[in-house]
Write a protein that holds these residues in place. Structure first.
Motif, mmCIF file in Angstrom:
data_model
loop_
_atom_site.group_PDB
_atom_site.id
_atom_site.type_symbol
_atom_site.label_atom_id
_atom_site.label_comp_id
_atom_site.label_asym_id
_atom_site.label_seq_id
_atom_site.Cartn_x
_atom_site.Cartn_y
_atom_site.Cartn_z
ATOM 1 N N UNK A 225 0.808 -1.228 0.000
ATOM 2 C CA UNK A 225 0.000 0.000 0.000
ATOM 3 C C UNK A 225 0.838 1.274 0.000
ATOM 4 N N UNK A 226 2.172 1.125 -0.090
ATOM 5 C CA UNK A 226 3.035 2.309 -0.072
ATOM 6 C C UNK A 226 3.079 2.949 -1.466
ATOM 7 N N UNK A 227 3.603 4.166 -1.516
ATOM 8 C CA UNK A 227 3.691 4.898 -2.785
ATOM 9 C C UNK A 227 4.683 4.206 -3.722
ATOM 10 N N UNK A 228 5.836 3.816 -3.127
ATOM 11 C CA UNK A 228 6.872 3.113 -3.897
ATOM 12 C C UNK A 228 6.859 1.644 -3.494
ATOM 13 N N UNK A 229 7.445 0.802 -4.324
ATOM 14 C CA UNK A 229 7.605 -0.606 -3.932
ATOM 15 C C UNK A 229 8.458 -0.697 -2.679
#
Ligand code: ASP
Length: 326
Positions: A225-229
């Motif tokens: 669910x984070x912006x980046x992997x």
């Protein structure tokens, strides 16, 4: 005359109280500090708390004992600390739920603005969408298709209303437009045990609990669910990459003491928190679990700012989604 004496009396009383507070702070801590984790042992918050307690020990000069007090999405343990003696021996490690519960419960048992003294922000943890190892879906598209076609057959585990797993699970089911049967636990530690035992099917849980199981292949993982992997789980797409625009949530954690804890004591706790976050073993452990250590925000002002921004943000979002407090 009478009022003068009264004034003098209260001034003496106030200065006695002040010097008692200062003396208390100078000796603080002279025995173990109780850190309440408002979820079960063996779960993600407990995991952070135990490593952090260990890392803060050298600076604090005393042991931090973790007390797991799960239930009602974290509000039971949180309100226990709100009511505790403000002497620095009861502190709280809680996460984003601190700022969501006030809009999810009519009475969460604490007021985010007035019940606590902030110590500082701690870590930020991404969430992962996972399922039991033999679940039919093998990627996020298959998962969504399966859930849409089999919504009456699937059990979604969470740690109760107000928990991060509840928040993320609700965001996910809202985004795909299905209502699933939810099974609440006192923490995602026991929920994970049931997922491993195949008694429940899917869960949205923090990487501080899921990383080891994803790597071991004992659960299936679909997205983060984070912006980046997440560098430790590089194969998992973000929800954004999976086509869910704006589906981004980080589980920030904070540390608090009950309202009225002397400033000299909360200052010591903030210094110990900063020392703990700077500890190399703690940093390595958190990095391995996909968590970001919030070194620059480990202070009361940053935590207050976070809470002041998050409480109204979530209140508005829940209102828009038709989620009523219960
Ligand atoms: N953080 C909780 C736990 O430690 C679970 C949750 O918030 O979903 O169990």
């Amino acid at each position: 005359m009478k009022s003068k004496r009264l004034k003098l009396g209260s001034a003496v009383f106030a200065s006695a109280l002040l010097s008692a507070g200062i003396a208390q702070a100078a000796d603080y801590p002279d025995h173990a500090v109780n850190m309440v984790v408002p979820f079960s042992a063996g779960g993600p918050t407990d995991n952070v708390a135990r490593s952090l307690g260990e890392a803060m020990r050298a600076s604090l000069g005393e042991t931090i004992v973790v007390e797991n007090k799960g239930g009602a999405g974290g509000t039971i343990g949180t309100s226990q600390v709100a009511r505790a003696k403000p002497d620095g021996y009861s502190i709280l490690l809680m996460h984003i739920g601190f700022s969501t519960a006030p809009s999810l419960y009519k009475d969460p048992g604490y007021n985010p603005d007035t019940s606590f003294e902030p110590i500082g922000l701690v870590v930020d943890v991404p969430m992962t969408i996972i399922a039991r190892s033999d679940f039919p879906a093998n990627n996020i598209e298959e998962l969504v298709a399966y859930l849409k076609a089999n919504k009456d057959k699937v059990a979604l585990a969470n740690a109760g209303i107000g928990a991060a797993s509840h928040l993320c699970g609700t965001m996910f089911t809202n985004a795909i437009g299905v209502d699933l049967l939810t099974i609440p636990y006192k923490g995602t530690g026991p929920a994970m045990n049931d997922l491993l035992g195949k008694q429940v099917d899917v869960m949205c849980d923090q990487t501080t609990n899921t990383t080891q199981h994803i790597k071991a292949g004992t659960v299936k993982a679909y997205a983060v669910t984070s912006k980046q992997r997440v560098p430790t789980l590089p194969d998992l797409p973000t929800m954004q990459e999976a086509g869910y625009d704006g589906f981004e949530v980080g589980i920030w954690h904070g540390m608090w003491a009950p309202k009225g804890t002397p400033k000299a004591v909360t200052d010591k706790l903030t210094s110990a928190l900063q020392a703990g976050l700077a500890n190399e073993d703690f940093q390595k452990r958190m990095a391995g679990l996909g968590a970001t250590v919030l070194t620059n925000e480990a202070n009361g002002e940053a935590l207050t700012k976070k809470v002041n921004q998050q409480v109204p943000q979530w209140a508005e979002l829940f209102k828009k989604s038709g989620i009523q407090p219960q």
